[in-house]
Design an enzyme around this catalytic site. Sequence first.
Site, PDB file in Angstrom:
ATOM      1  N   TRP A  51       1.452  43.198  46.582  1.00  0.00           N
ATOM      2  CA  TRP A  51       2.122  42.496  47.512  1.00  0.00           C
ATOM      3  C   TRP A  51       1.657  43.054  48.945  1.00  0.00           C
ATOM      4  CZ3 TRP A  51       4.893  38.554  49.636  1.00  0.00           C
ATOM      5  CH2 TRP A  51       5.490  38.270  50.498  1.00  0.00           C
ATOM      6  N   ASN A  53       2.568  42.327  53.457  1.00  0.00           N
ATOM      7  CA  ASN A  53       2.577  41.651  54.407  1.00  0.00           C
ATOM      8  C   ASN A  53       2.328  42.418  55.905  1.00  0.00           C
ATOM      9  OD1 ASN A  53       6.012  42.480  53.543  1.00  0.00           O
ATOM     10  ND2 ASN A  53       6.464  42.269  55.266  1.00  0.00           N
ATOM     11  N   ASP A  54       3.085  42.715  56.243  1.00  0.00           N
ATOM     12  CA  ASP A  54       3.187  42.701  57.913  1.00  0.00           C
ATOM     13  C   ASP A  54       2.253  44.073  58.226  1.00  0.00           C
ATOM     14  OD1 ASP A  54       5.229  41.236  58.172  1.00  0.00           O
ATOM     15  OD2 ASP A  54       6.736  42.797  58.724  1.00  0.00           O
ATOM     16  N   GLN A  70       2.805  46.822  54.777  1.00  0.00           N
ATOM     17  CA  GLN A  70       3.657  46.342  54.275  1.00  0.00           C
ATOM     18  C   GLN A  70       3.328  46.519  52.912  1.00  0.00           C
ATOM     19  OE1 GLN A  70       8.160  46.483  54.844  1.00  0.00           O
ATOM     20  NE2 GLN A  70       6.698  47.849  56.135  1.00  0.00           N
ATOM     21  N   SER A 115       8.719  47.845  58.800  1.00  0.00           N
ATOM     22  CA  SER A 115       7.876  48.055  59.402  1.00  0.00           C
ATOM     23  C   SER A 115       7.969  48.743  61.089  1.00  0.00           C
ATOM     24  CB  SER A 115       7.445  46.516  60.311  1.00  0.00           C
ATOM     25  OG  SER A 115       6.613  45.656  58.630  1.00  0.00           O
ATOM     26  N   ARG A 172      25.720  39.486  62.413  1.00  0.00           N
ATOM     27  CA  ARG A 172      25.674  40.397  60.671  1.00  0.00           C
ATOM     28  C   ARG A 172      25.544  39.150  59.948  1.00  0.00           C
ATOM     29  NH1 ARG A 172      29.706  43.839  58.288  1.00  0.00           N
ATOM     30  NH2 ARG A 172      30.635  45.078  60.120  1.00  0.00           N
ATOM     31  N   GLU A 237      11.654  39.598  65.187  1.00  0.00           N
ATOM     32  CA  GLU A 237      11.410  40.611  64.035  1.00  0.00           C
ATOM     33  C   GLU A 237      10.197  41.546  65.090  1.00  0.00           C
ATOM     34  OE1 GLU A 237      11.767  39.560  59.949  1.00  0.00           O
ATOM     35  OE2 GLU A 237      10.709  38.470  60.248  1.00  0.00           O
TER      36      GLU A 237
HETATM   37  C1  FRU Z   1       8.697  40.960  59.066  1.00  0.00           C
HETATM   38  C2  FRU Z   1       9.499  42.008  57.935  1.00  0.00           C
HETATM   39  C3  FRU Z   1       9.768  42.862  59.195  1.00  0.00           C
HETATM   40  C4  FRU Z   1      10.577  43.635  58.127  1.00  0.00           C
HETATM   41  C5  FRU Z   1       8.835  44.208  57.010  1.00  0.00           C
HETATM   42  C6  FRU Z   1      10.162  44.014  56.096  1.00  0.00           C
HETATM   43  O1  FRU Z   1       7.426  39.609  58.268  1.00  0.00           O
HETATM   44  O2  FRU Z   1      10.623  40.873  57.660  1.00  0.00           O
HETATM   45  O3  FRU Z   1      10.989  41.956  60.032  1.00  0.00           O
HETATM   46  O4  FRU Z   1      10.638  44.946  58.445  1.00  0.00           O
HETATM   47  O5  FRU Z   1       9.104  42.741  57.161  1.00  0.00           O
HETATM   48  O6  FRU Z   1       8.572  44.040  54.754  1.00  0.00           O
END
Ligand code: FRU
Length: 497
Positions: A51, A53-54, A70, A115, A172, A237
């Site tokens: 996987w 992501n960012d 990520q 991130s 929250r 985010e």
């Molecule tokens: C954005 C996000 C960020 C967080 C990260 C977690 O895609 O949700 O806000 O830090 O990915 O993987």
Amino acid sequence: LIENALGFLATDERHPLTGRPKDVDTFGQLRERLGDDPSRPSYHVTPPANWLNDPNGLIHWNGRYHLFYQYNPAGPFHNTIHWGHAVSDDLVHWEDRPVALTPSPDGPDRDGCWSGCAVDNDGVPTVLYTGGRDKRQLPCIATAADDDLTTWDKDADNPIIEELPTEPEVLRTEDWEGEFRDHCVWREDGTWYQLIGAGIEGGGGAALLYESSDLRDWEYQGPILAGDRDTAGTVWECPELLDFGDRQLLHISNYEDVVYFLGTYDDGEFDVDRRDKLDHGDFYAPQSMWTDDGRILTWGWLPEARDVSGQWDAGWSGAMSLPRELSLADDGGLCQRPAPELTELRGENTGYDVVRLDPGDTEQLPVESRSFELRATVRLEDAEAVELSVLESPDGEERTPIRYSYESEIAVDRSASSIDPQATGDTQSMRVQPYDAPLSLRVFVDGSVVEVFANERHCLTSRVYPTREDATGISLSADGGRATIASLDIWELDSVW
Ligand code: FRU
């Protein structure tokens, strides 16, 4: 599933959590194993397997460009996030490096190292990132222990911010004690500033400002901009503030889109005069790096557009966009173009001075590829639309038309992109300039990525998953009138690994 289990074992063998030495060869083996997958991009950065992501912690250090991201080494799903790491000498070719940050079993980042960004603190490369633990999101800091940025020491005092701001009150949710994460840090006149993304109780997303003299002790200042929840989402985010001299740009990701605000930032307040999306398709949580010659390059995460089981079957998930150079046009609008360095990847070329299309004509181009760049200038003349179809099987069963219409719209129609029911089939679109001027188009096709740049201003990235081996054709057609395609070029593009 078997493929993926193998991927998991191969990563785990050398995984830092097991205490065994990390070894980049493992990544080479993983890449090789996934190399036959026609959906796997070859010139967009991907995780070795599993996987991604960012993009995180982008920094030019000691002569090399570092891209962290990520990463879940345990499988192609979002969980127990680490920081993966790739390096490049030229912003084009990349090399896998060992995992850079790993959740600490006893630390505030036990559930994930989320991130964050990297800065040069007087010669000490330093990252600020969000640790996750139970229902809390906790800002953490780590410093590089070597010049290759391979090993990072986390501060013993992490987290560096423990209290959530109360003015305004942070949102929250059922999952979180406070929606409060992701970091953009810069230094001005000796003072450090930081933005953290948040949601506000009863309001929308916000970018919260902090100030510090040492990167560790932070004083809360308030939001530099807060959104209206109906138009800009409940949580922001990955906020990032970019300085273009006279004007500034703030972009945020709001679960759906990456929205950018252009205007002026001064003394804790952002005054917006324009707003749009950075990309109108599958693109999220971007982050930028300054090059030595003063350019801003931005990468975004290209999430998959197929379901979870499709991602498990593939054994990998997520890719990075191409690096995009951001600048401001004379009229104050935002320009986005592929980093010029990418022309390095160009191989065999097929070019035409001009292609004239009569109504109903379809011109099949003599190129078969799933890994190319196409550049063209499109004039609609009296046509209603021009369709550039890519990833097309000879019988048209699978095809992805990119349609430019006189309504000044570009649409990527995914209804026939794939016969695989795991793949998303909706249409993605964006508005471009009025139709009476020619459109300059650059389209990058790479496995399952179709990344479109229009007039060096507007971007639309779509993920598509043709199943047929022969879905490699490219054709052009005009609807309802004539159209002219000038200076059409197609280049095969090499792999970046
Ligand atoms: C954005 C996000 C960020 C967080 C990260 C977690 O895609 O949700 O806000 O830090 O990915 O993987």
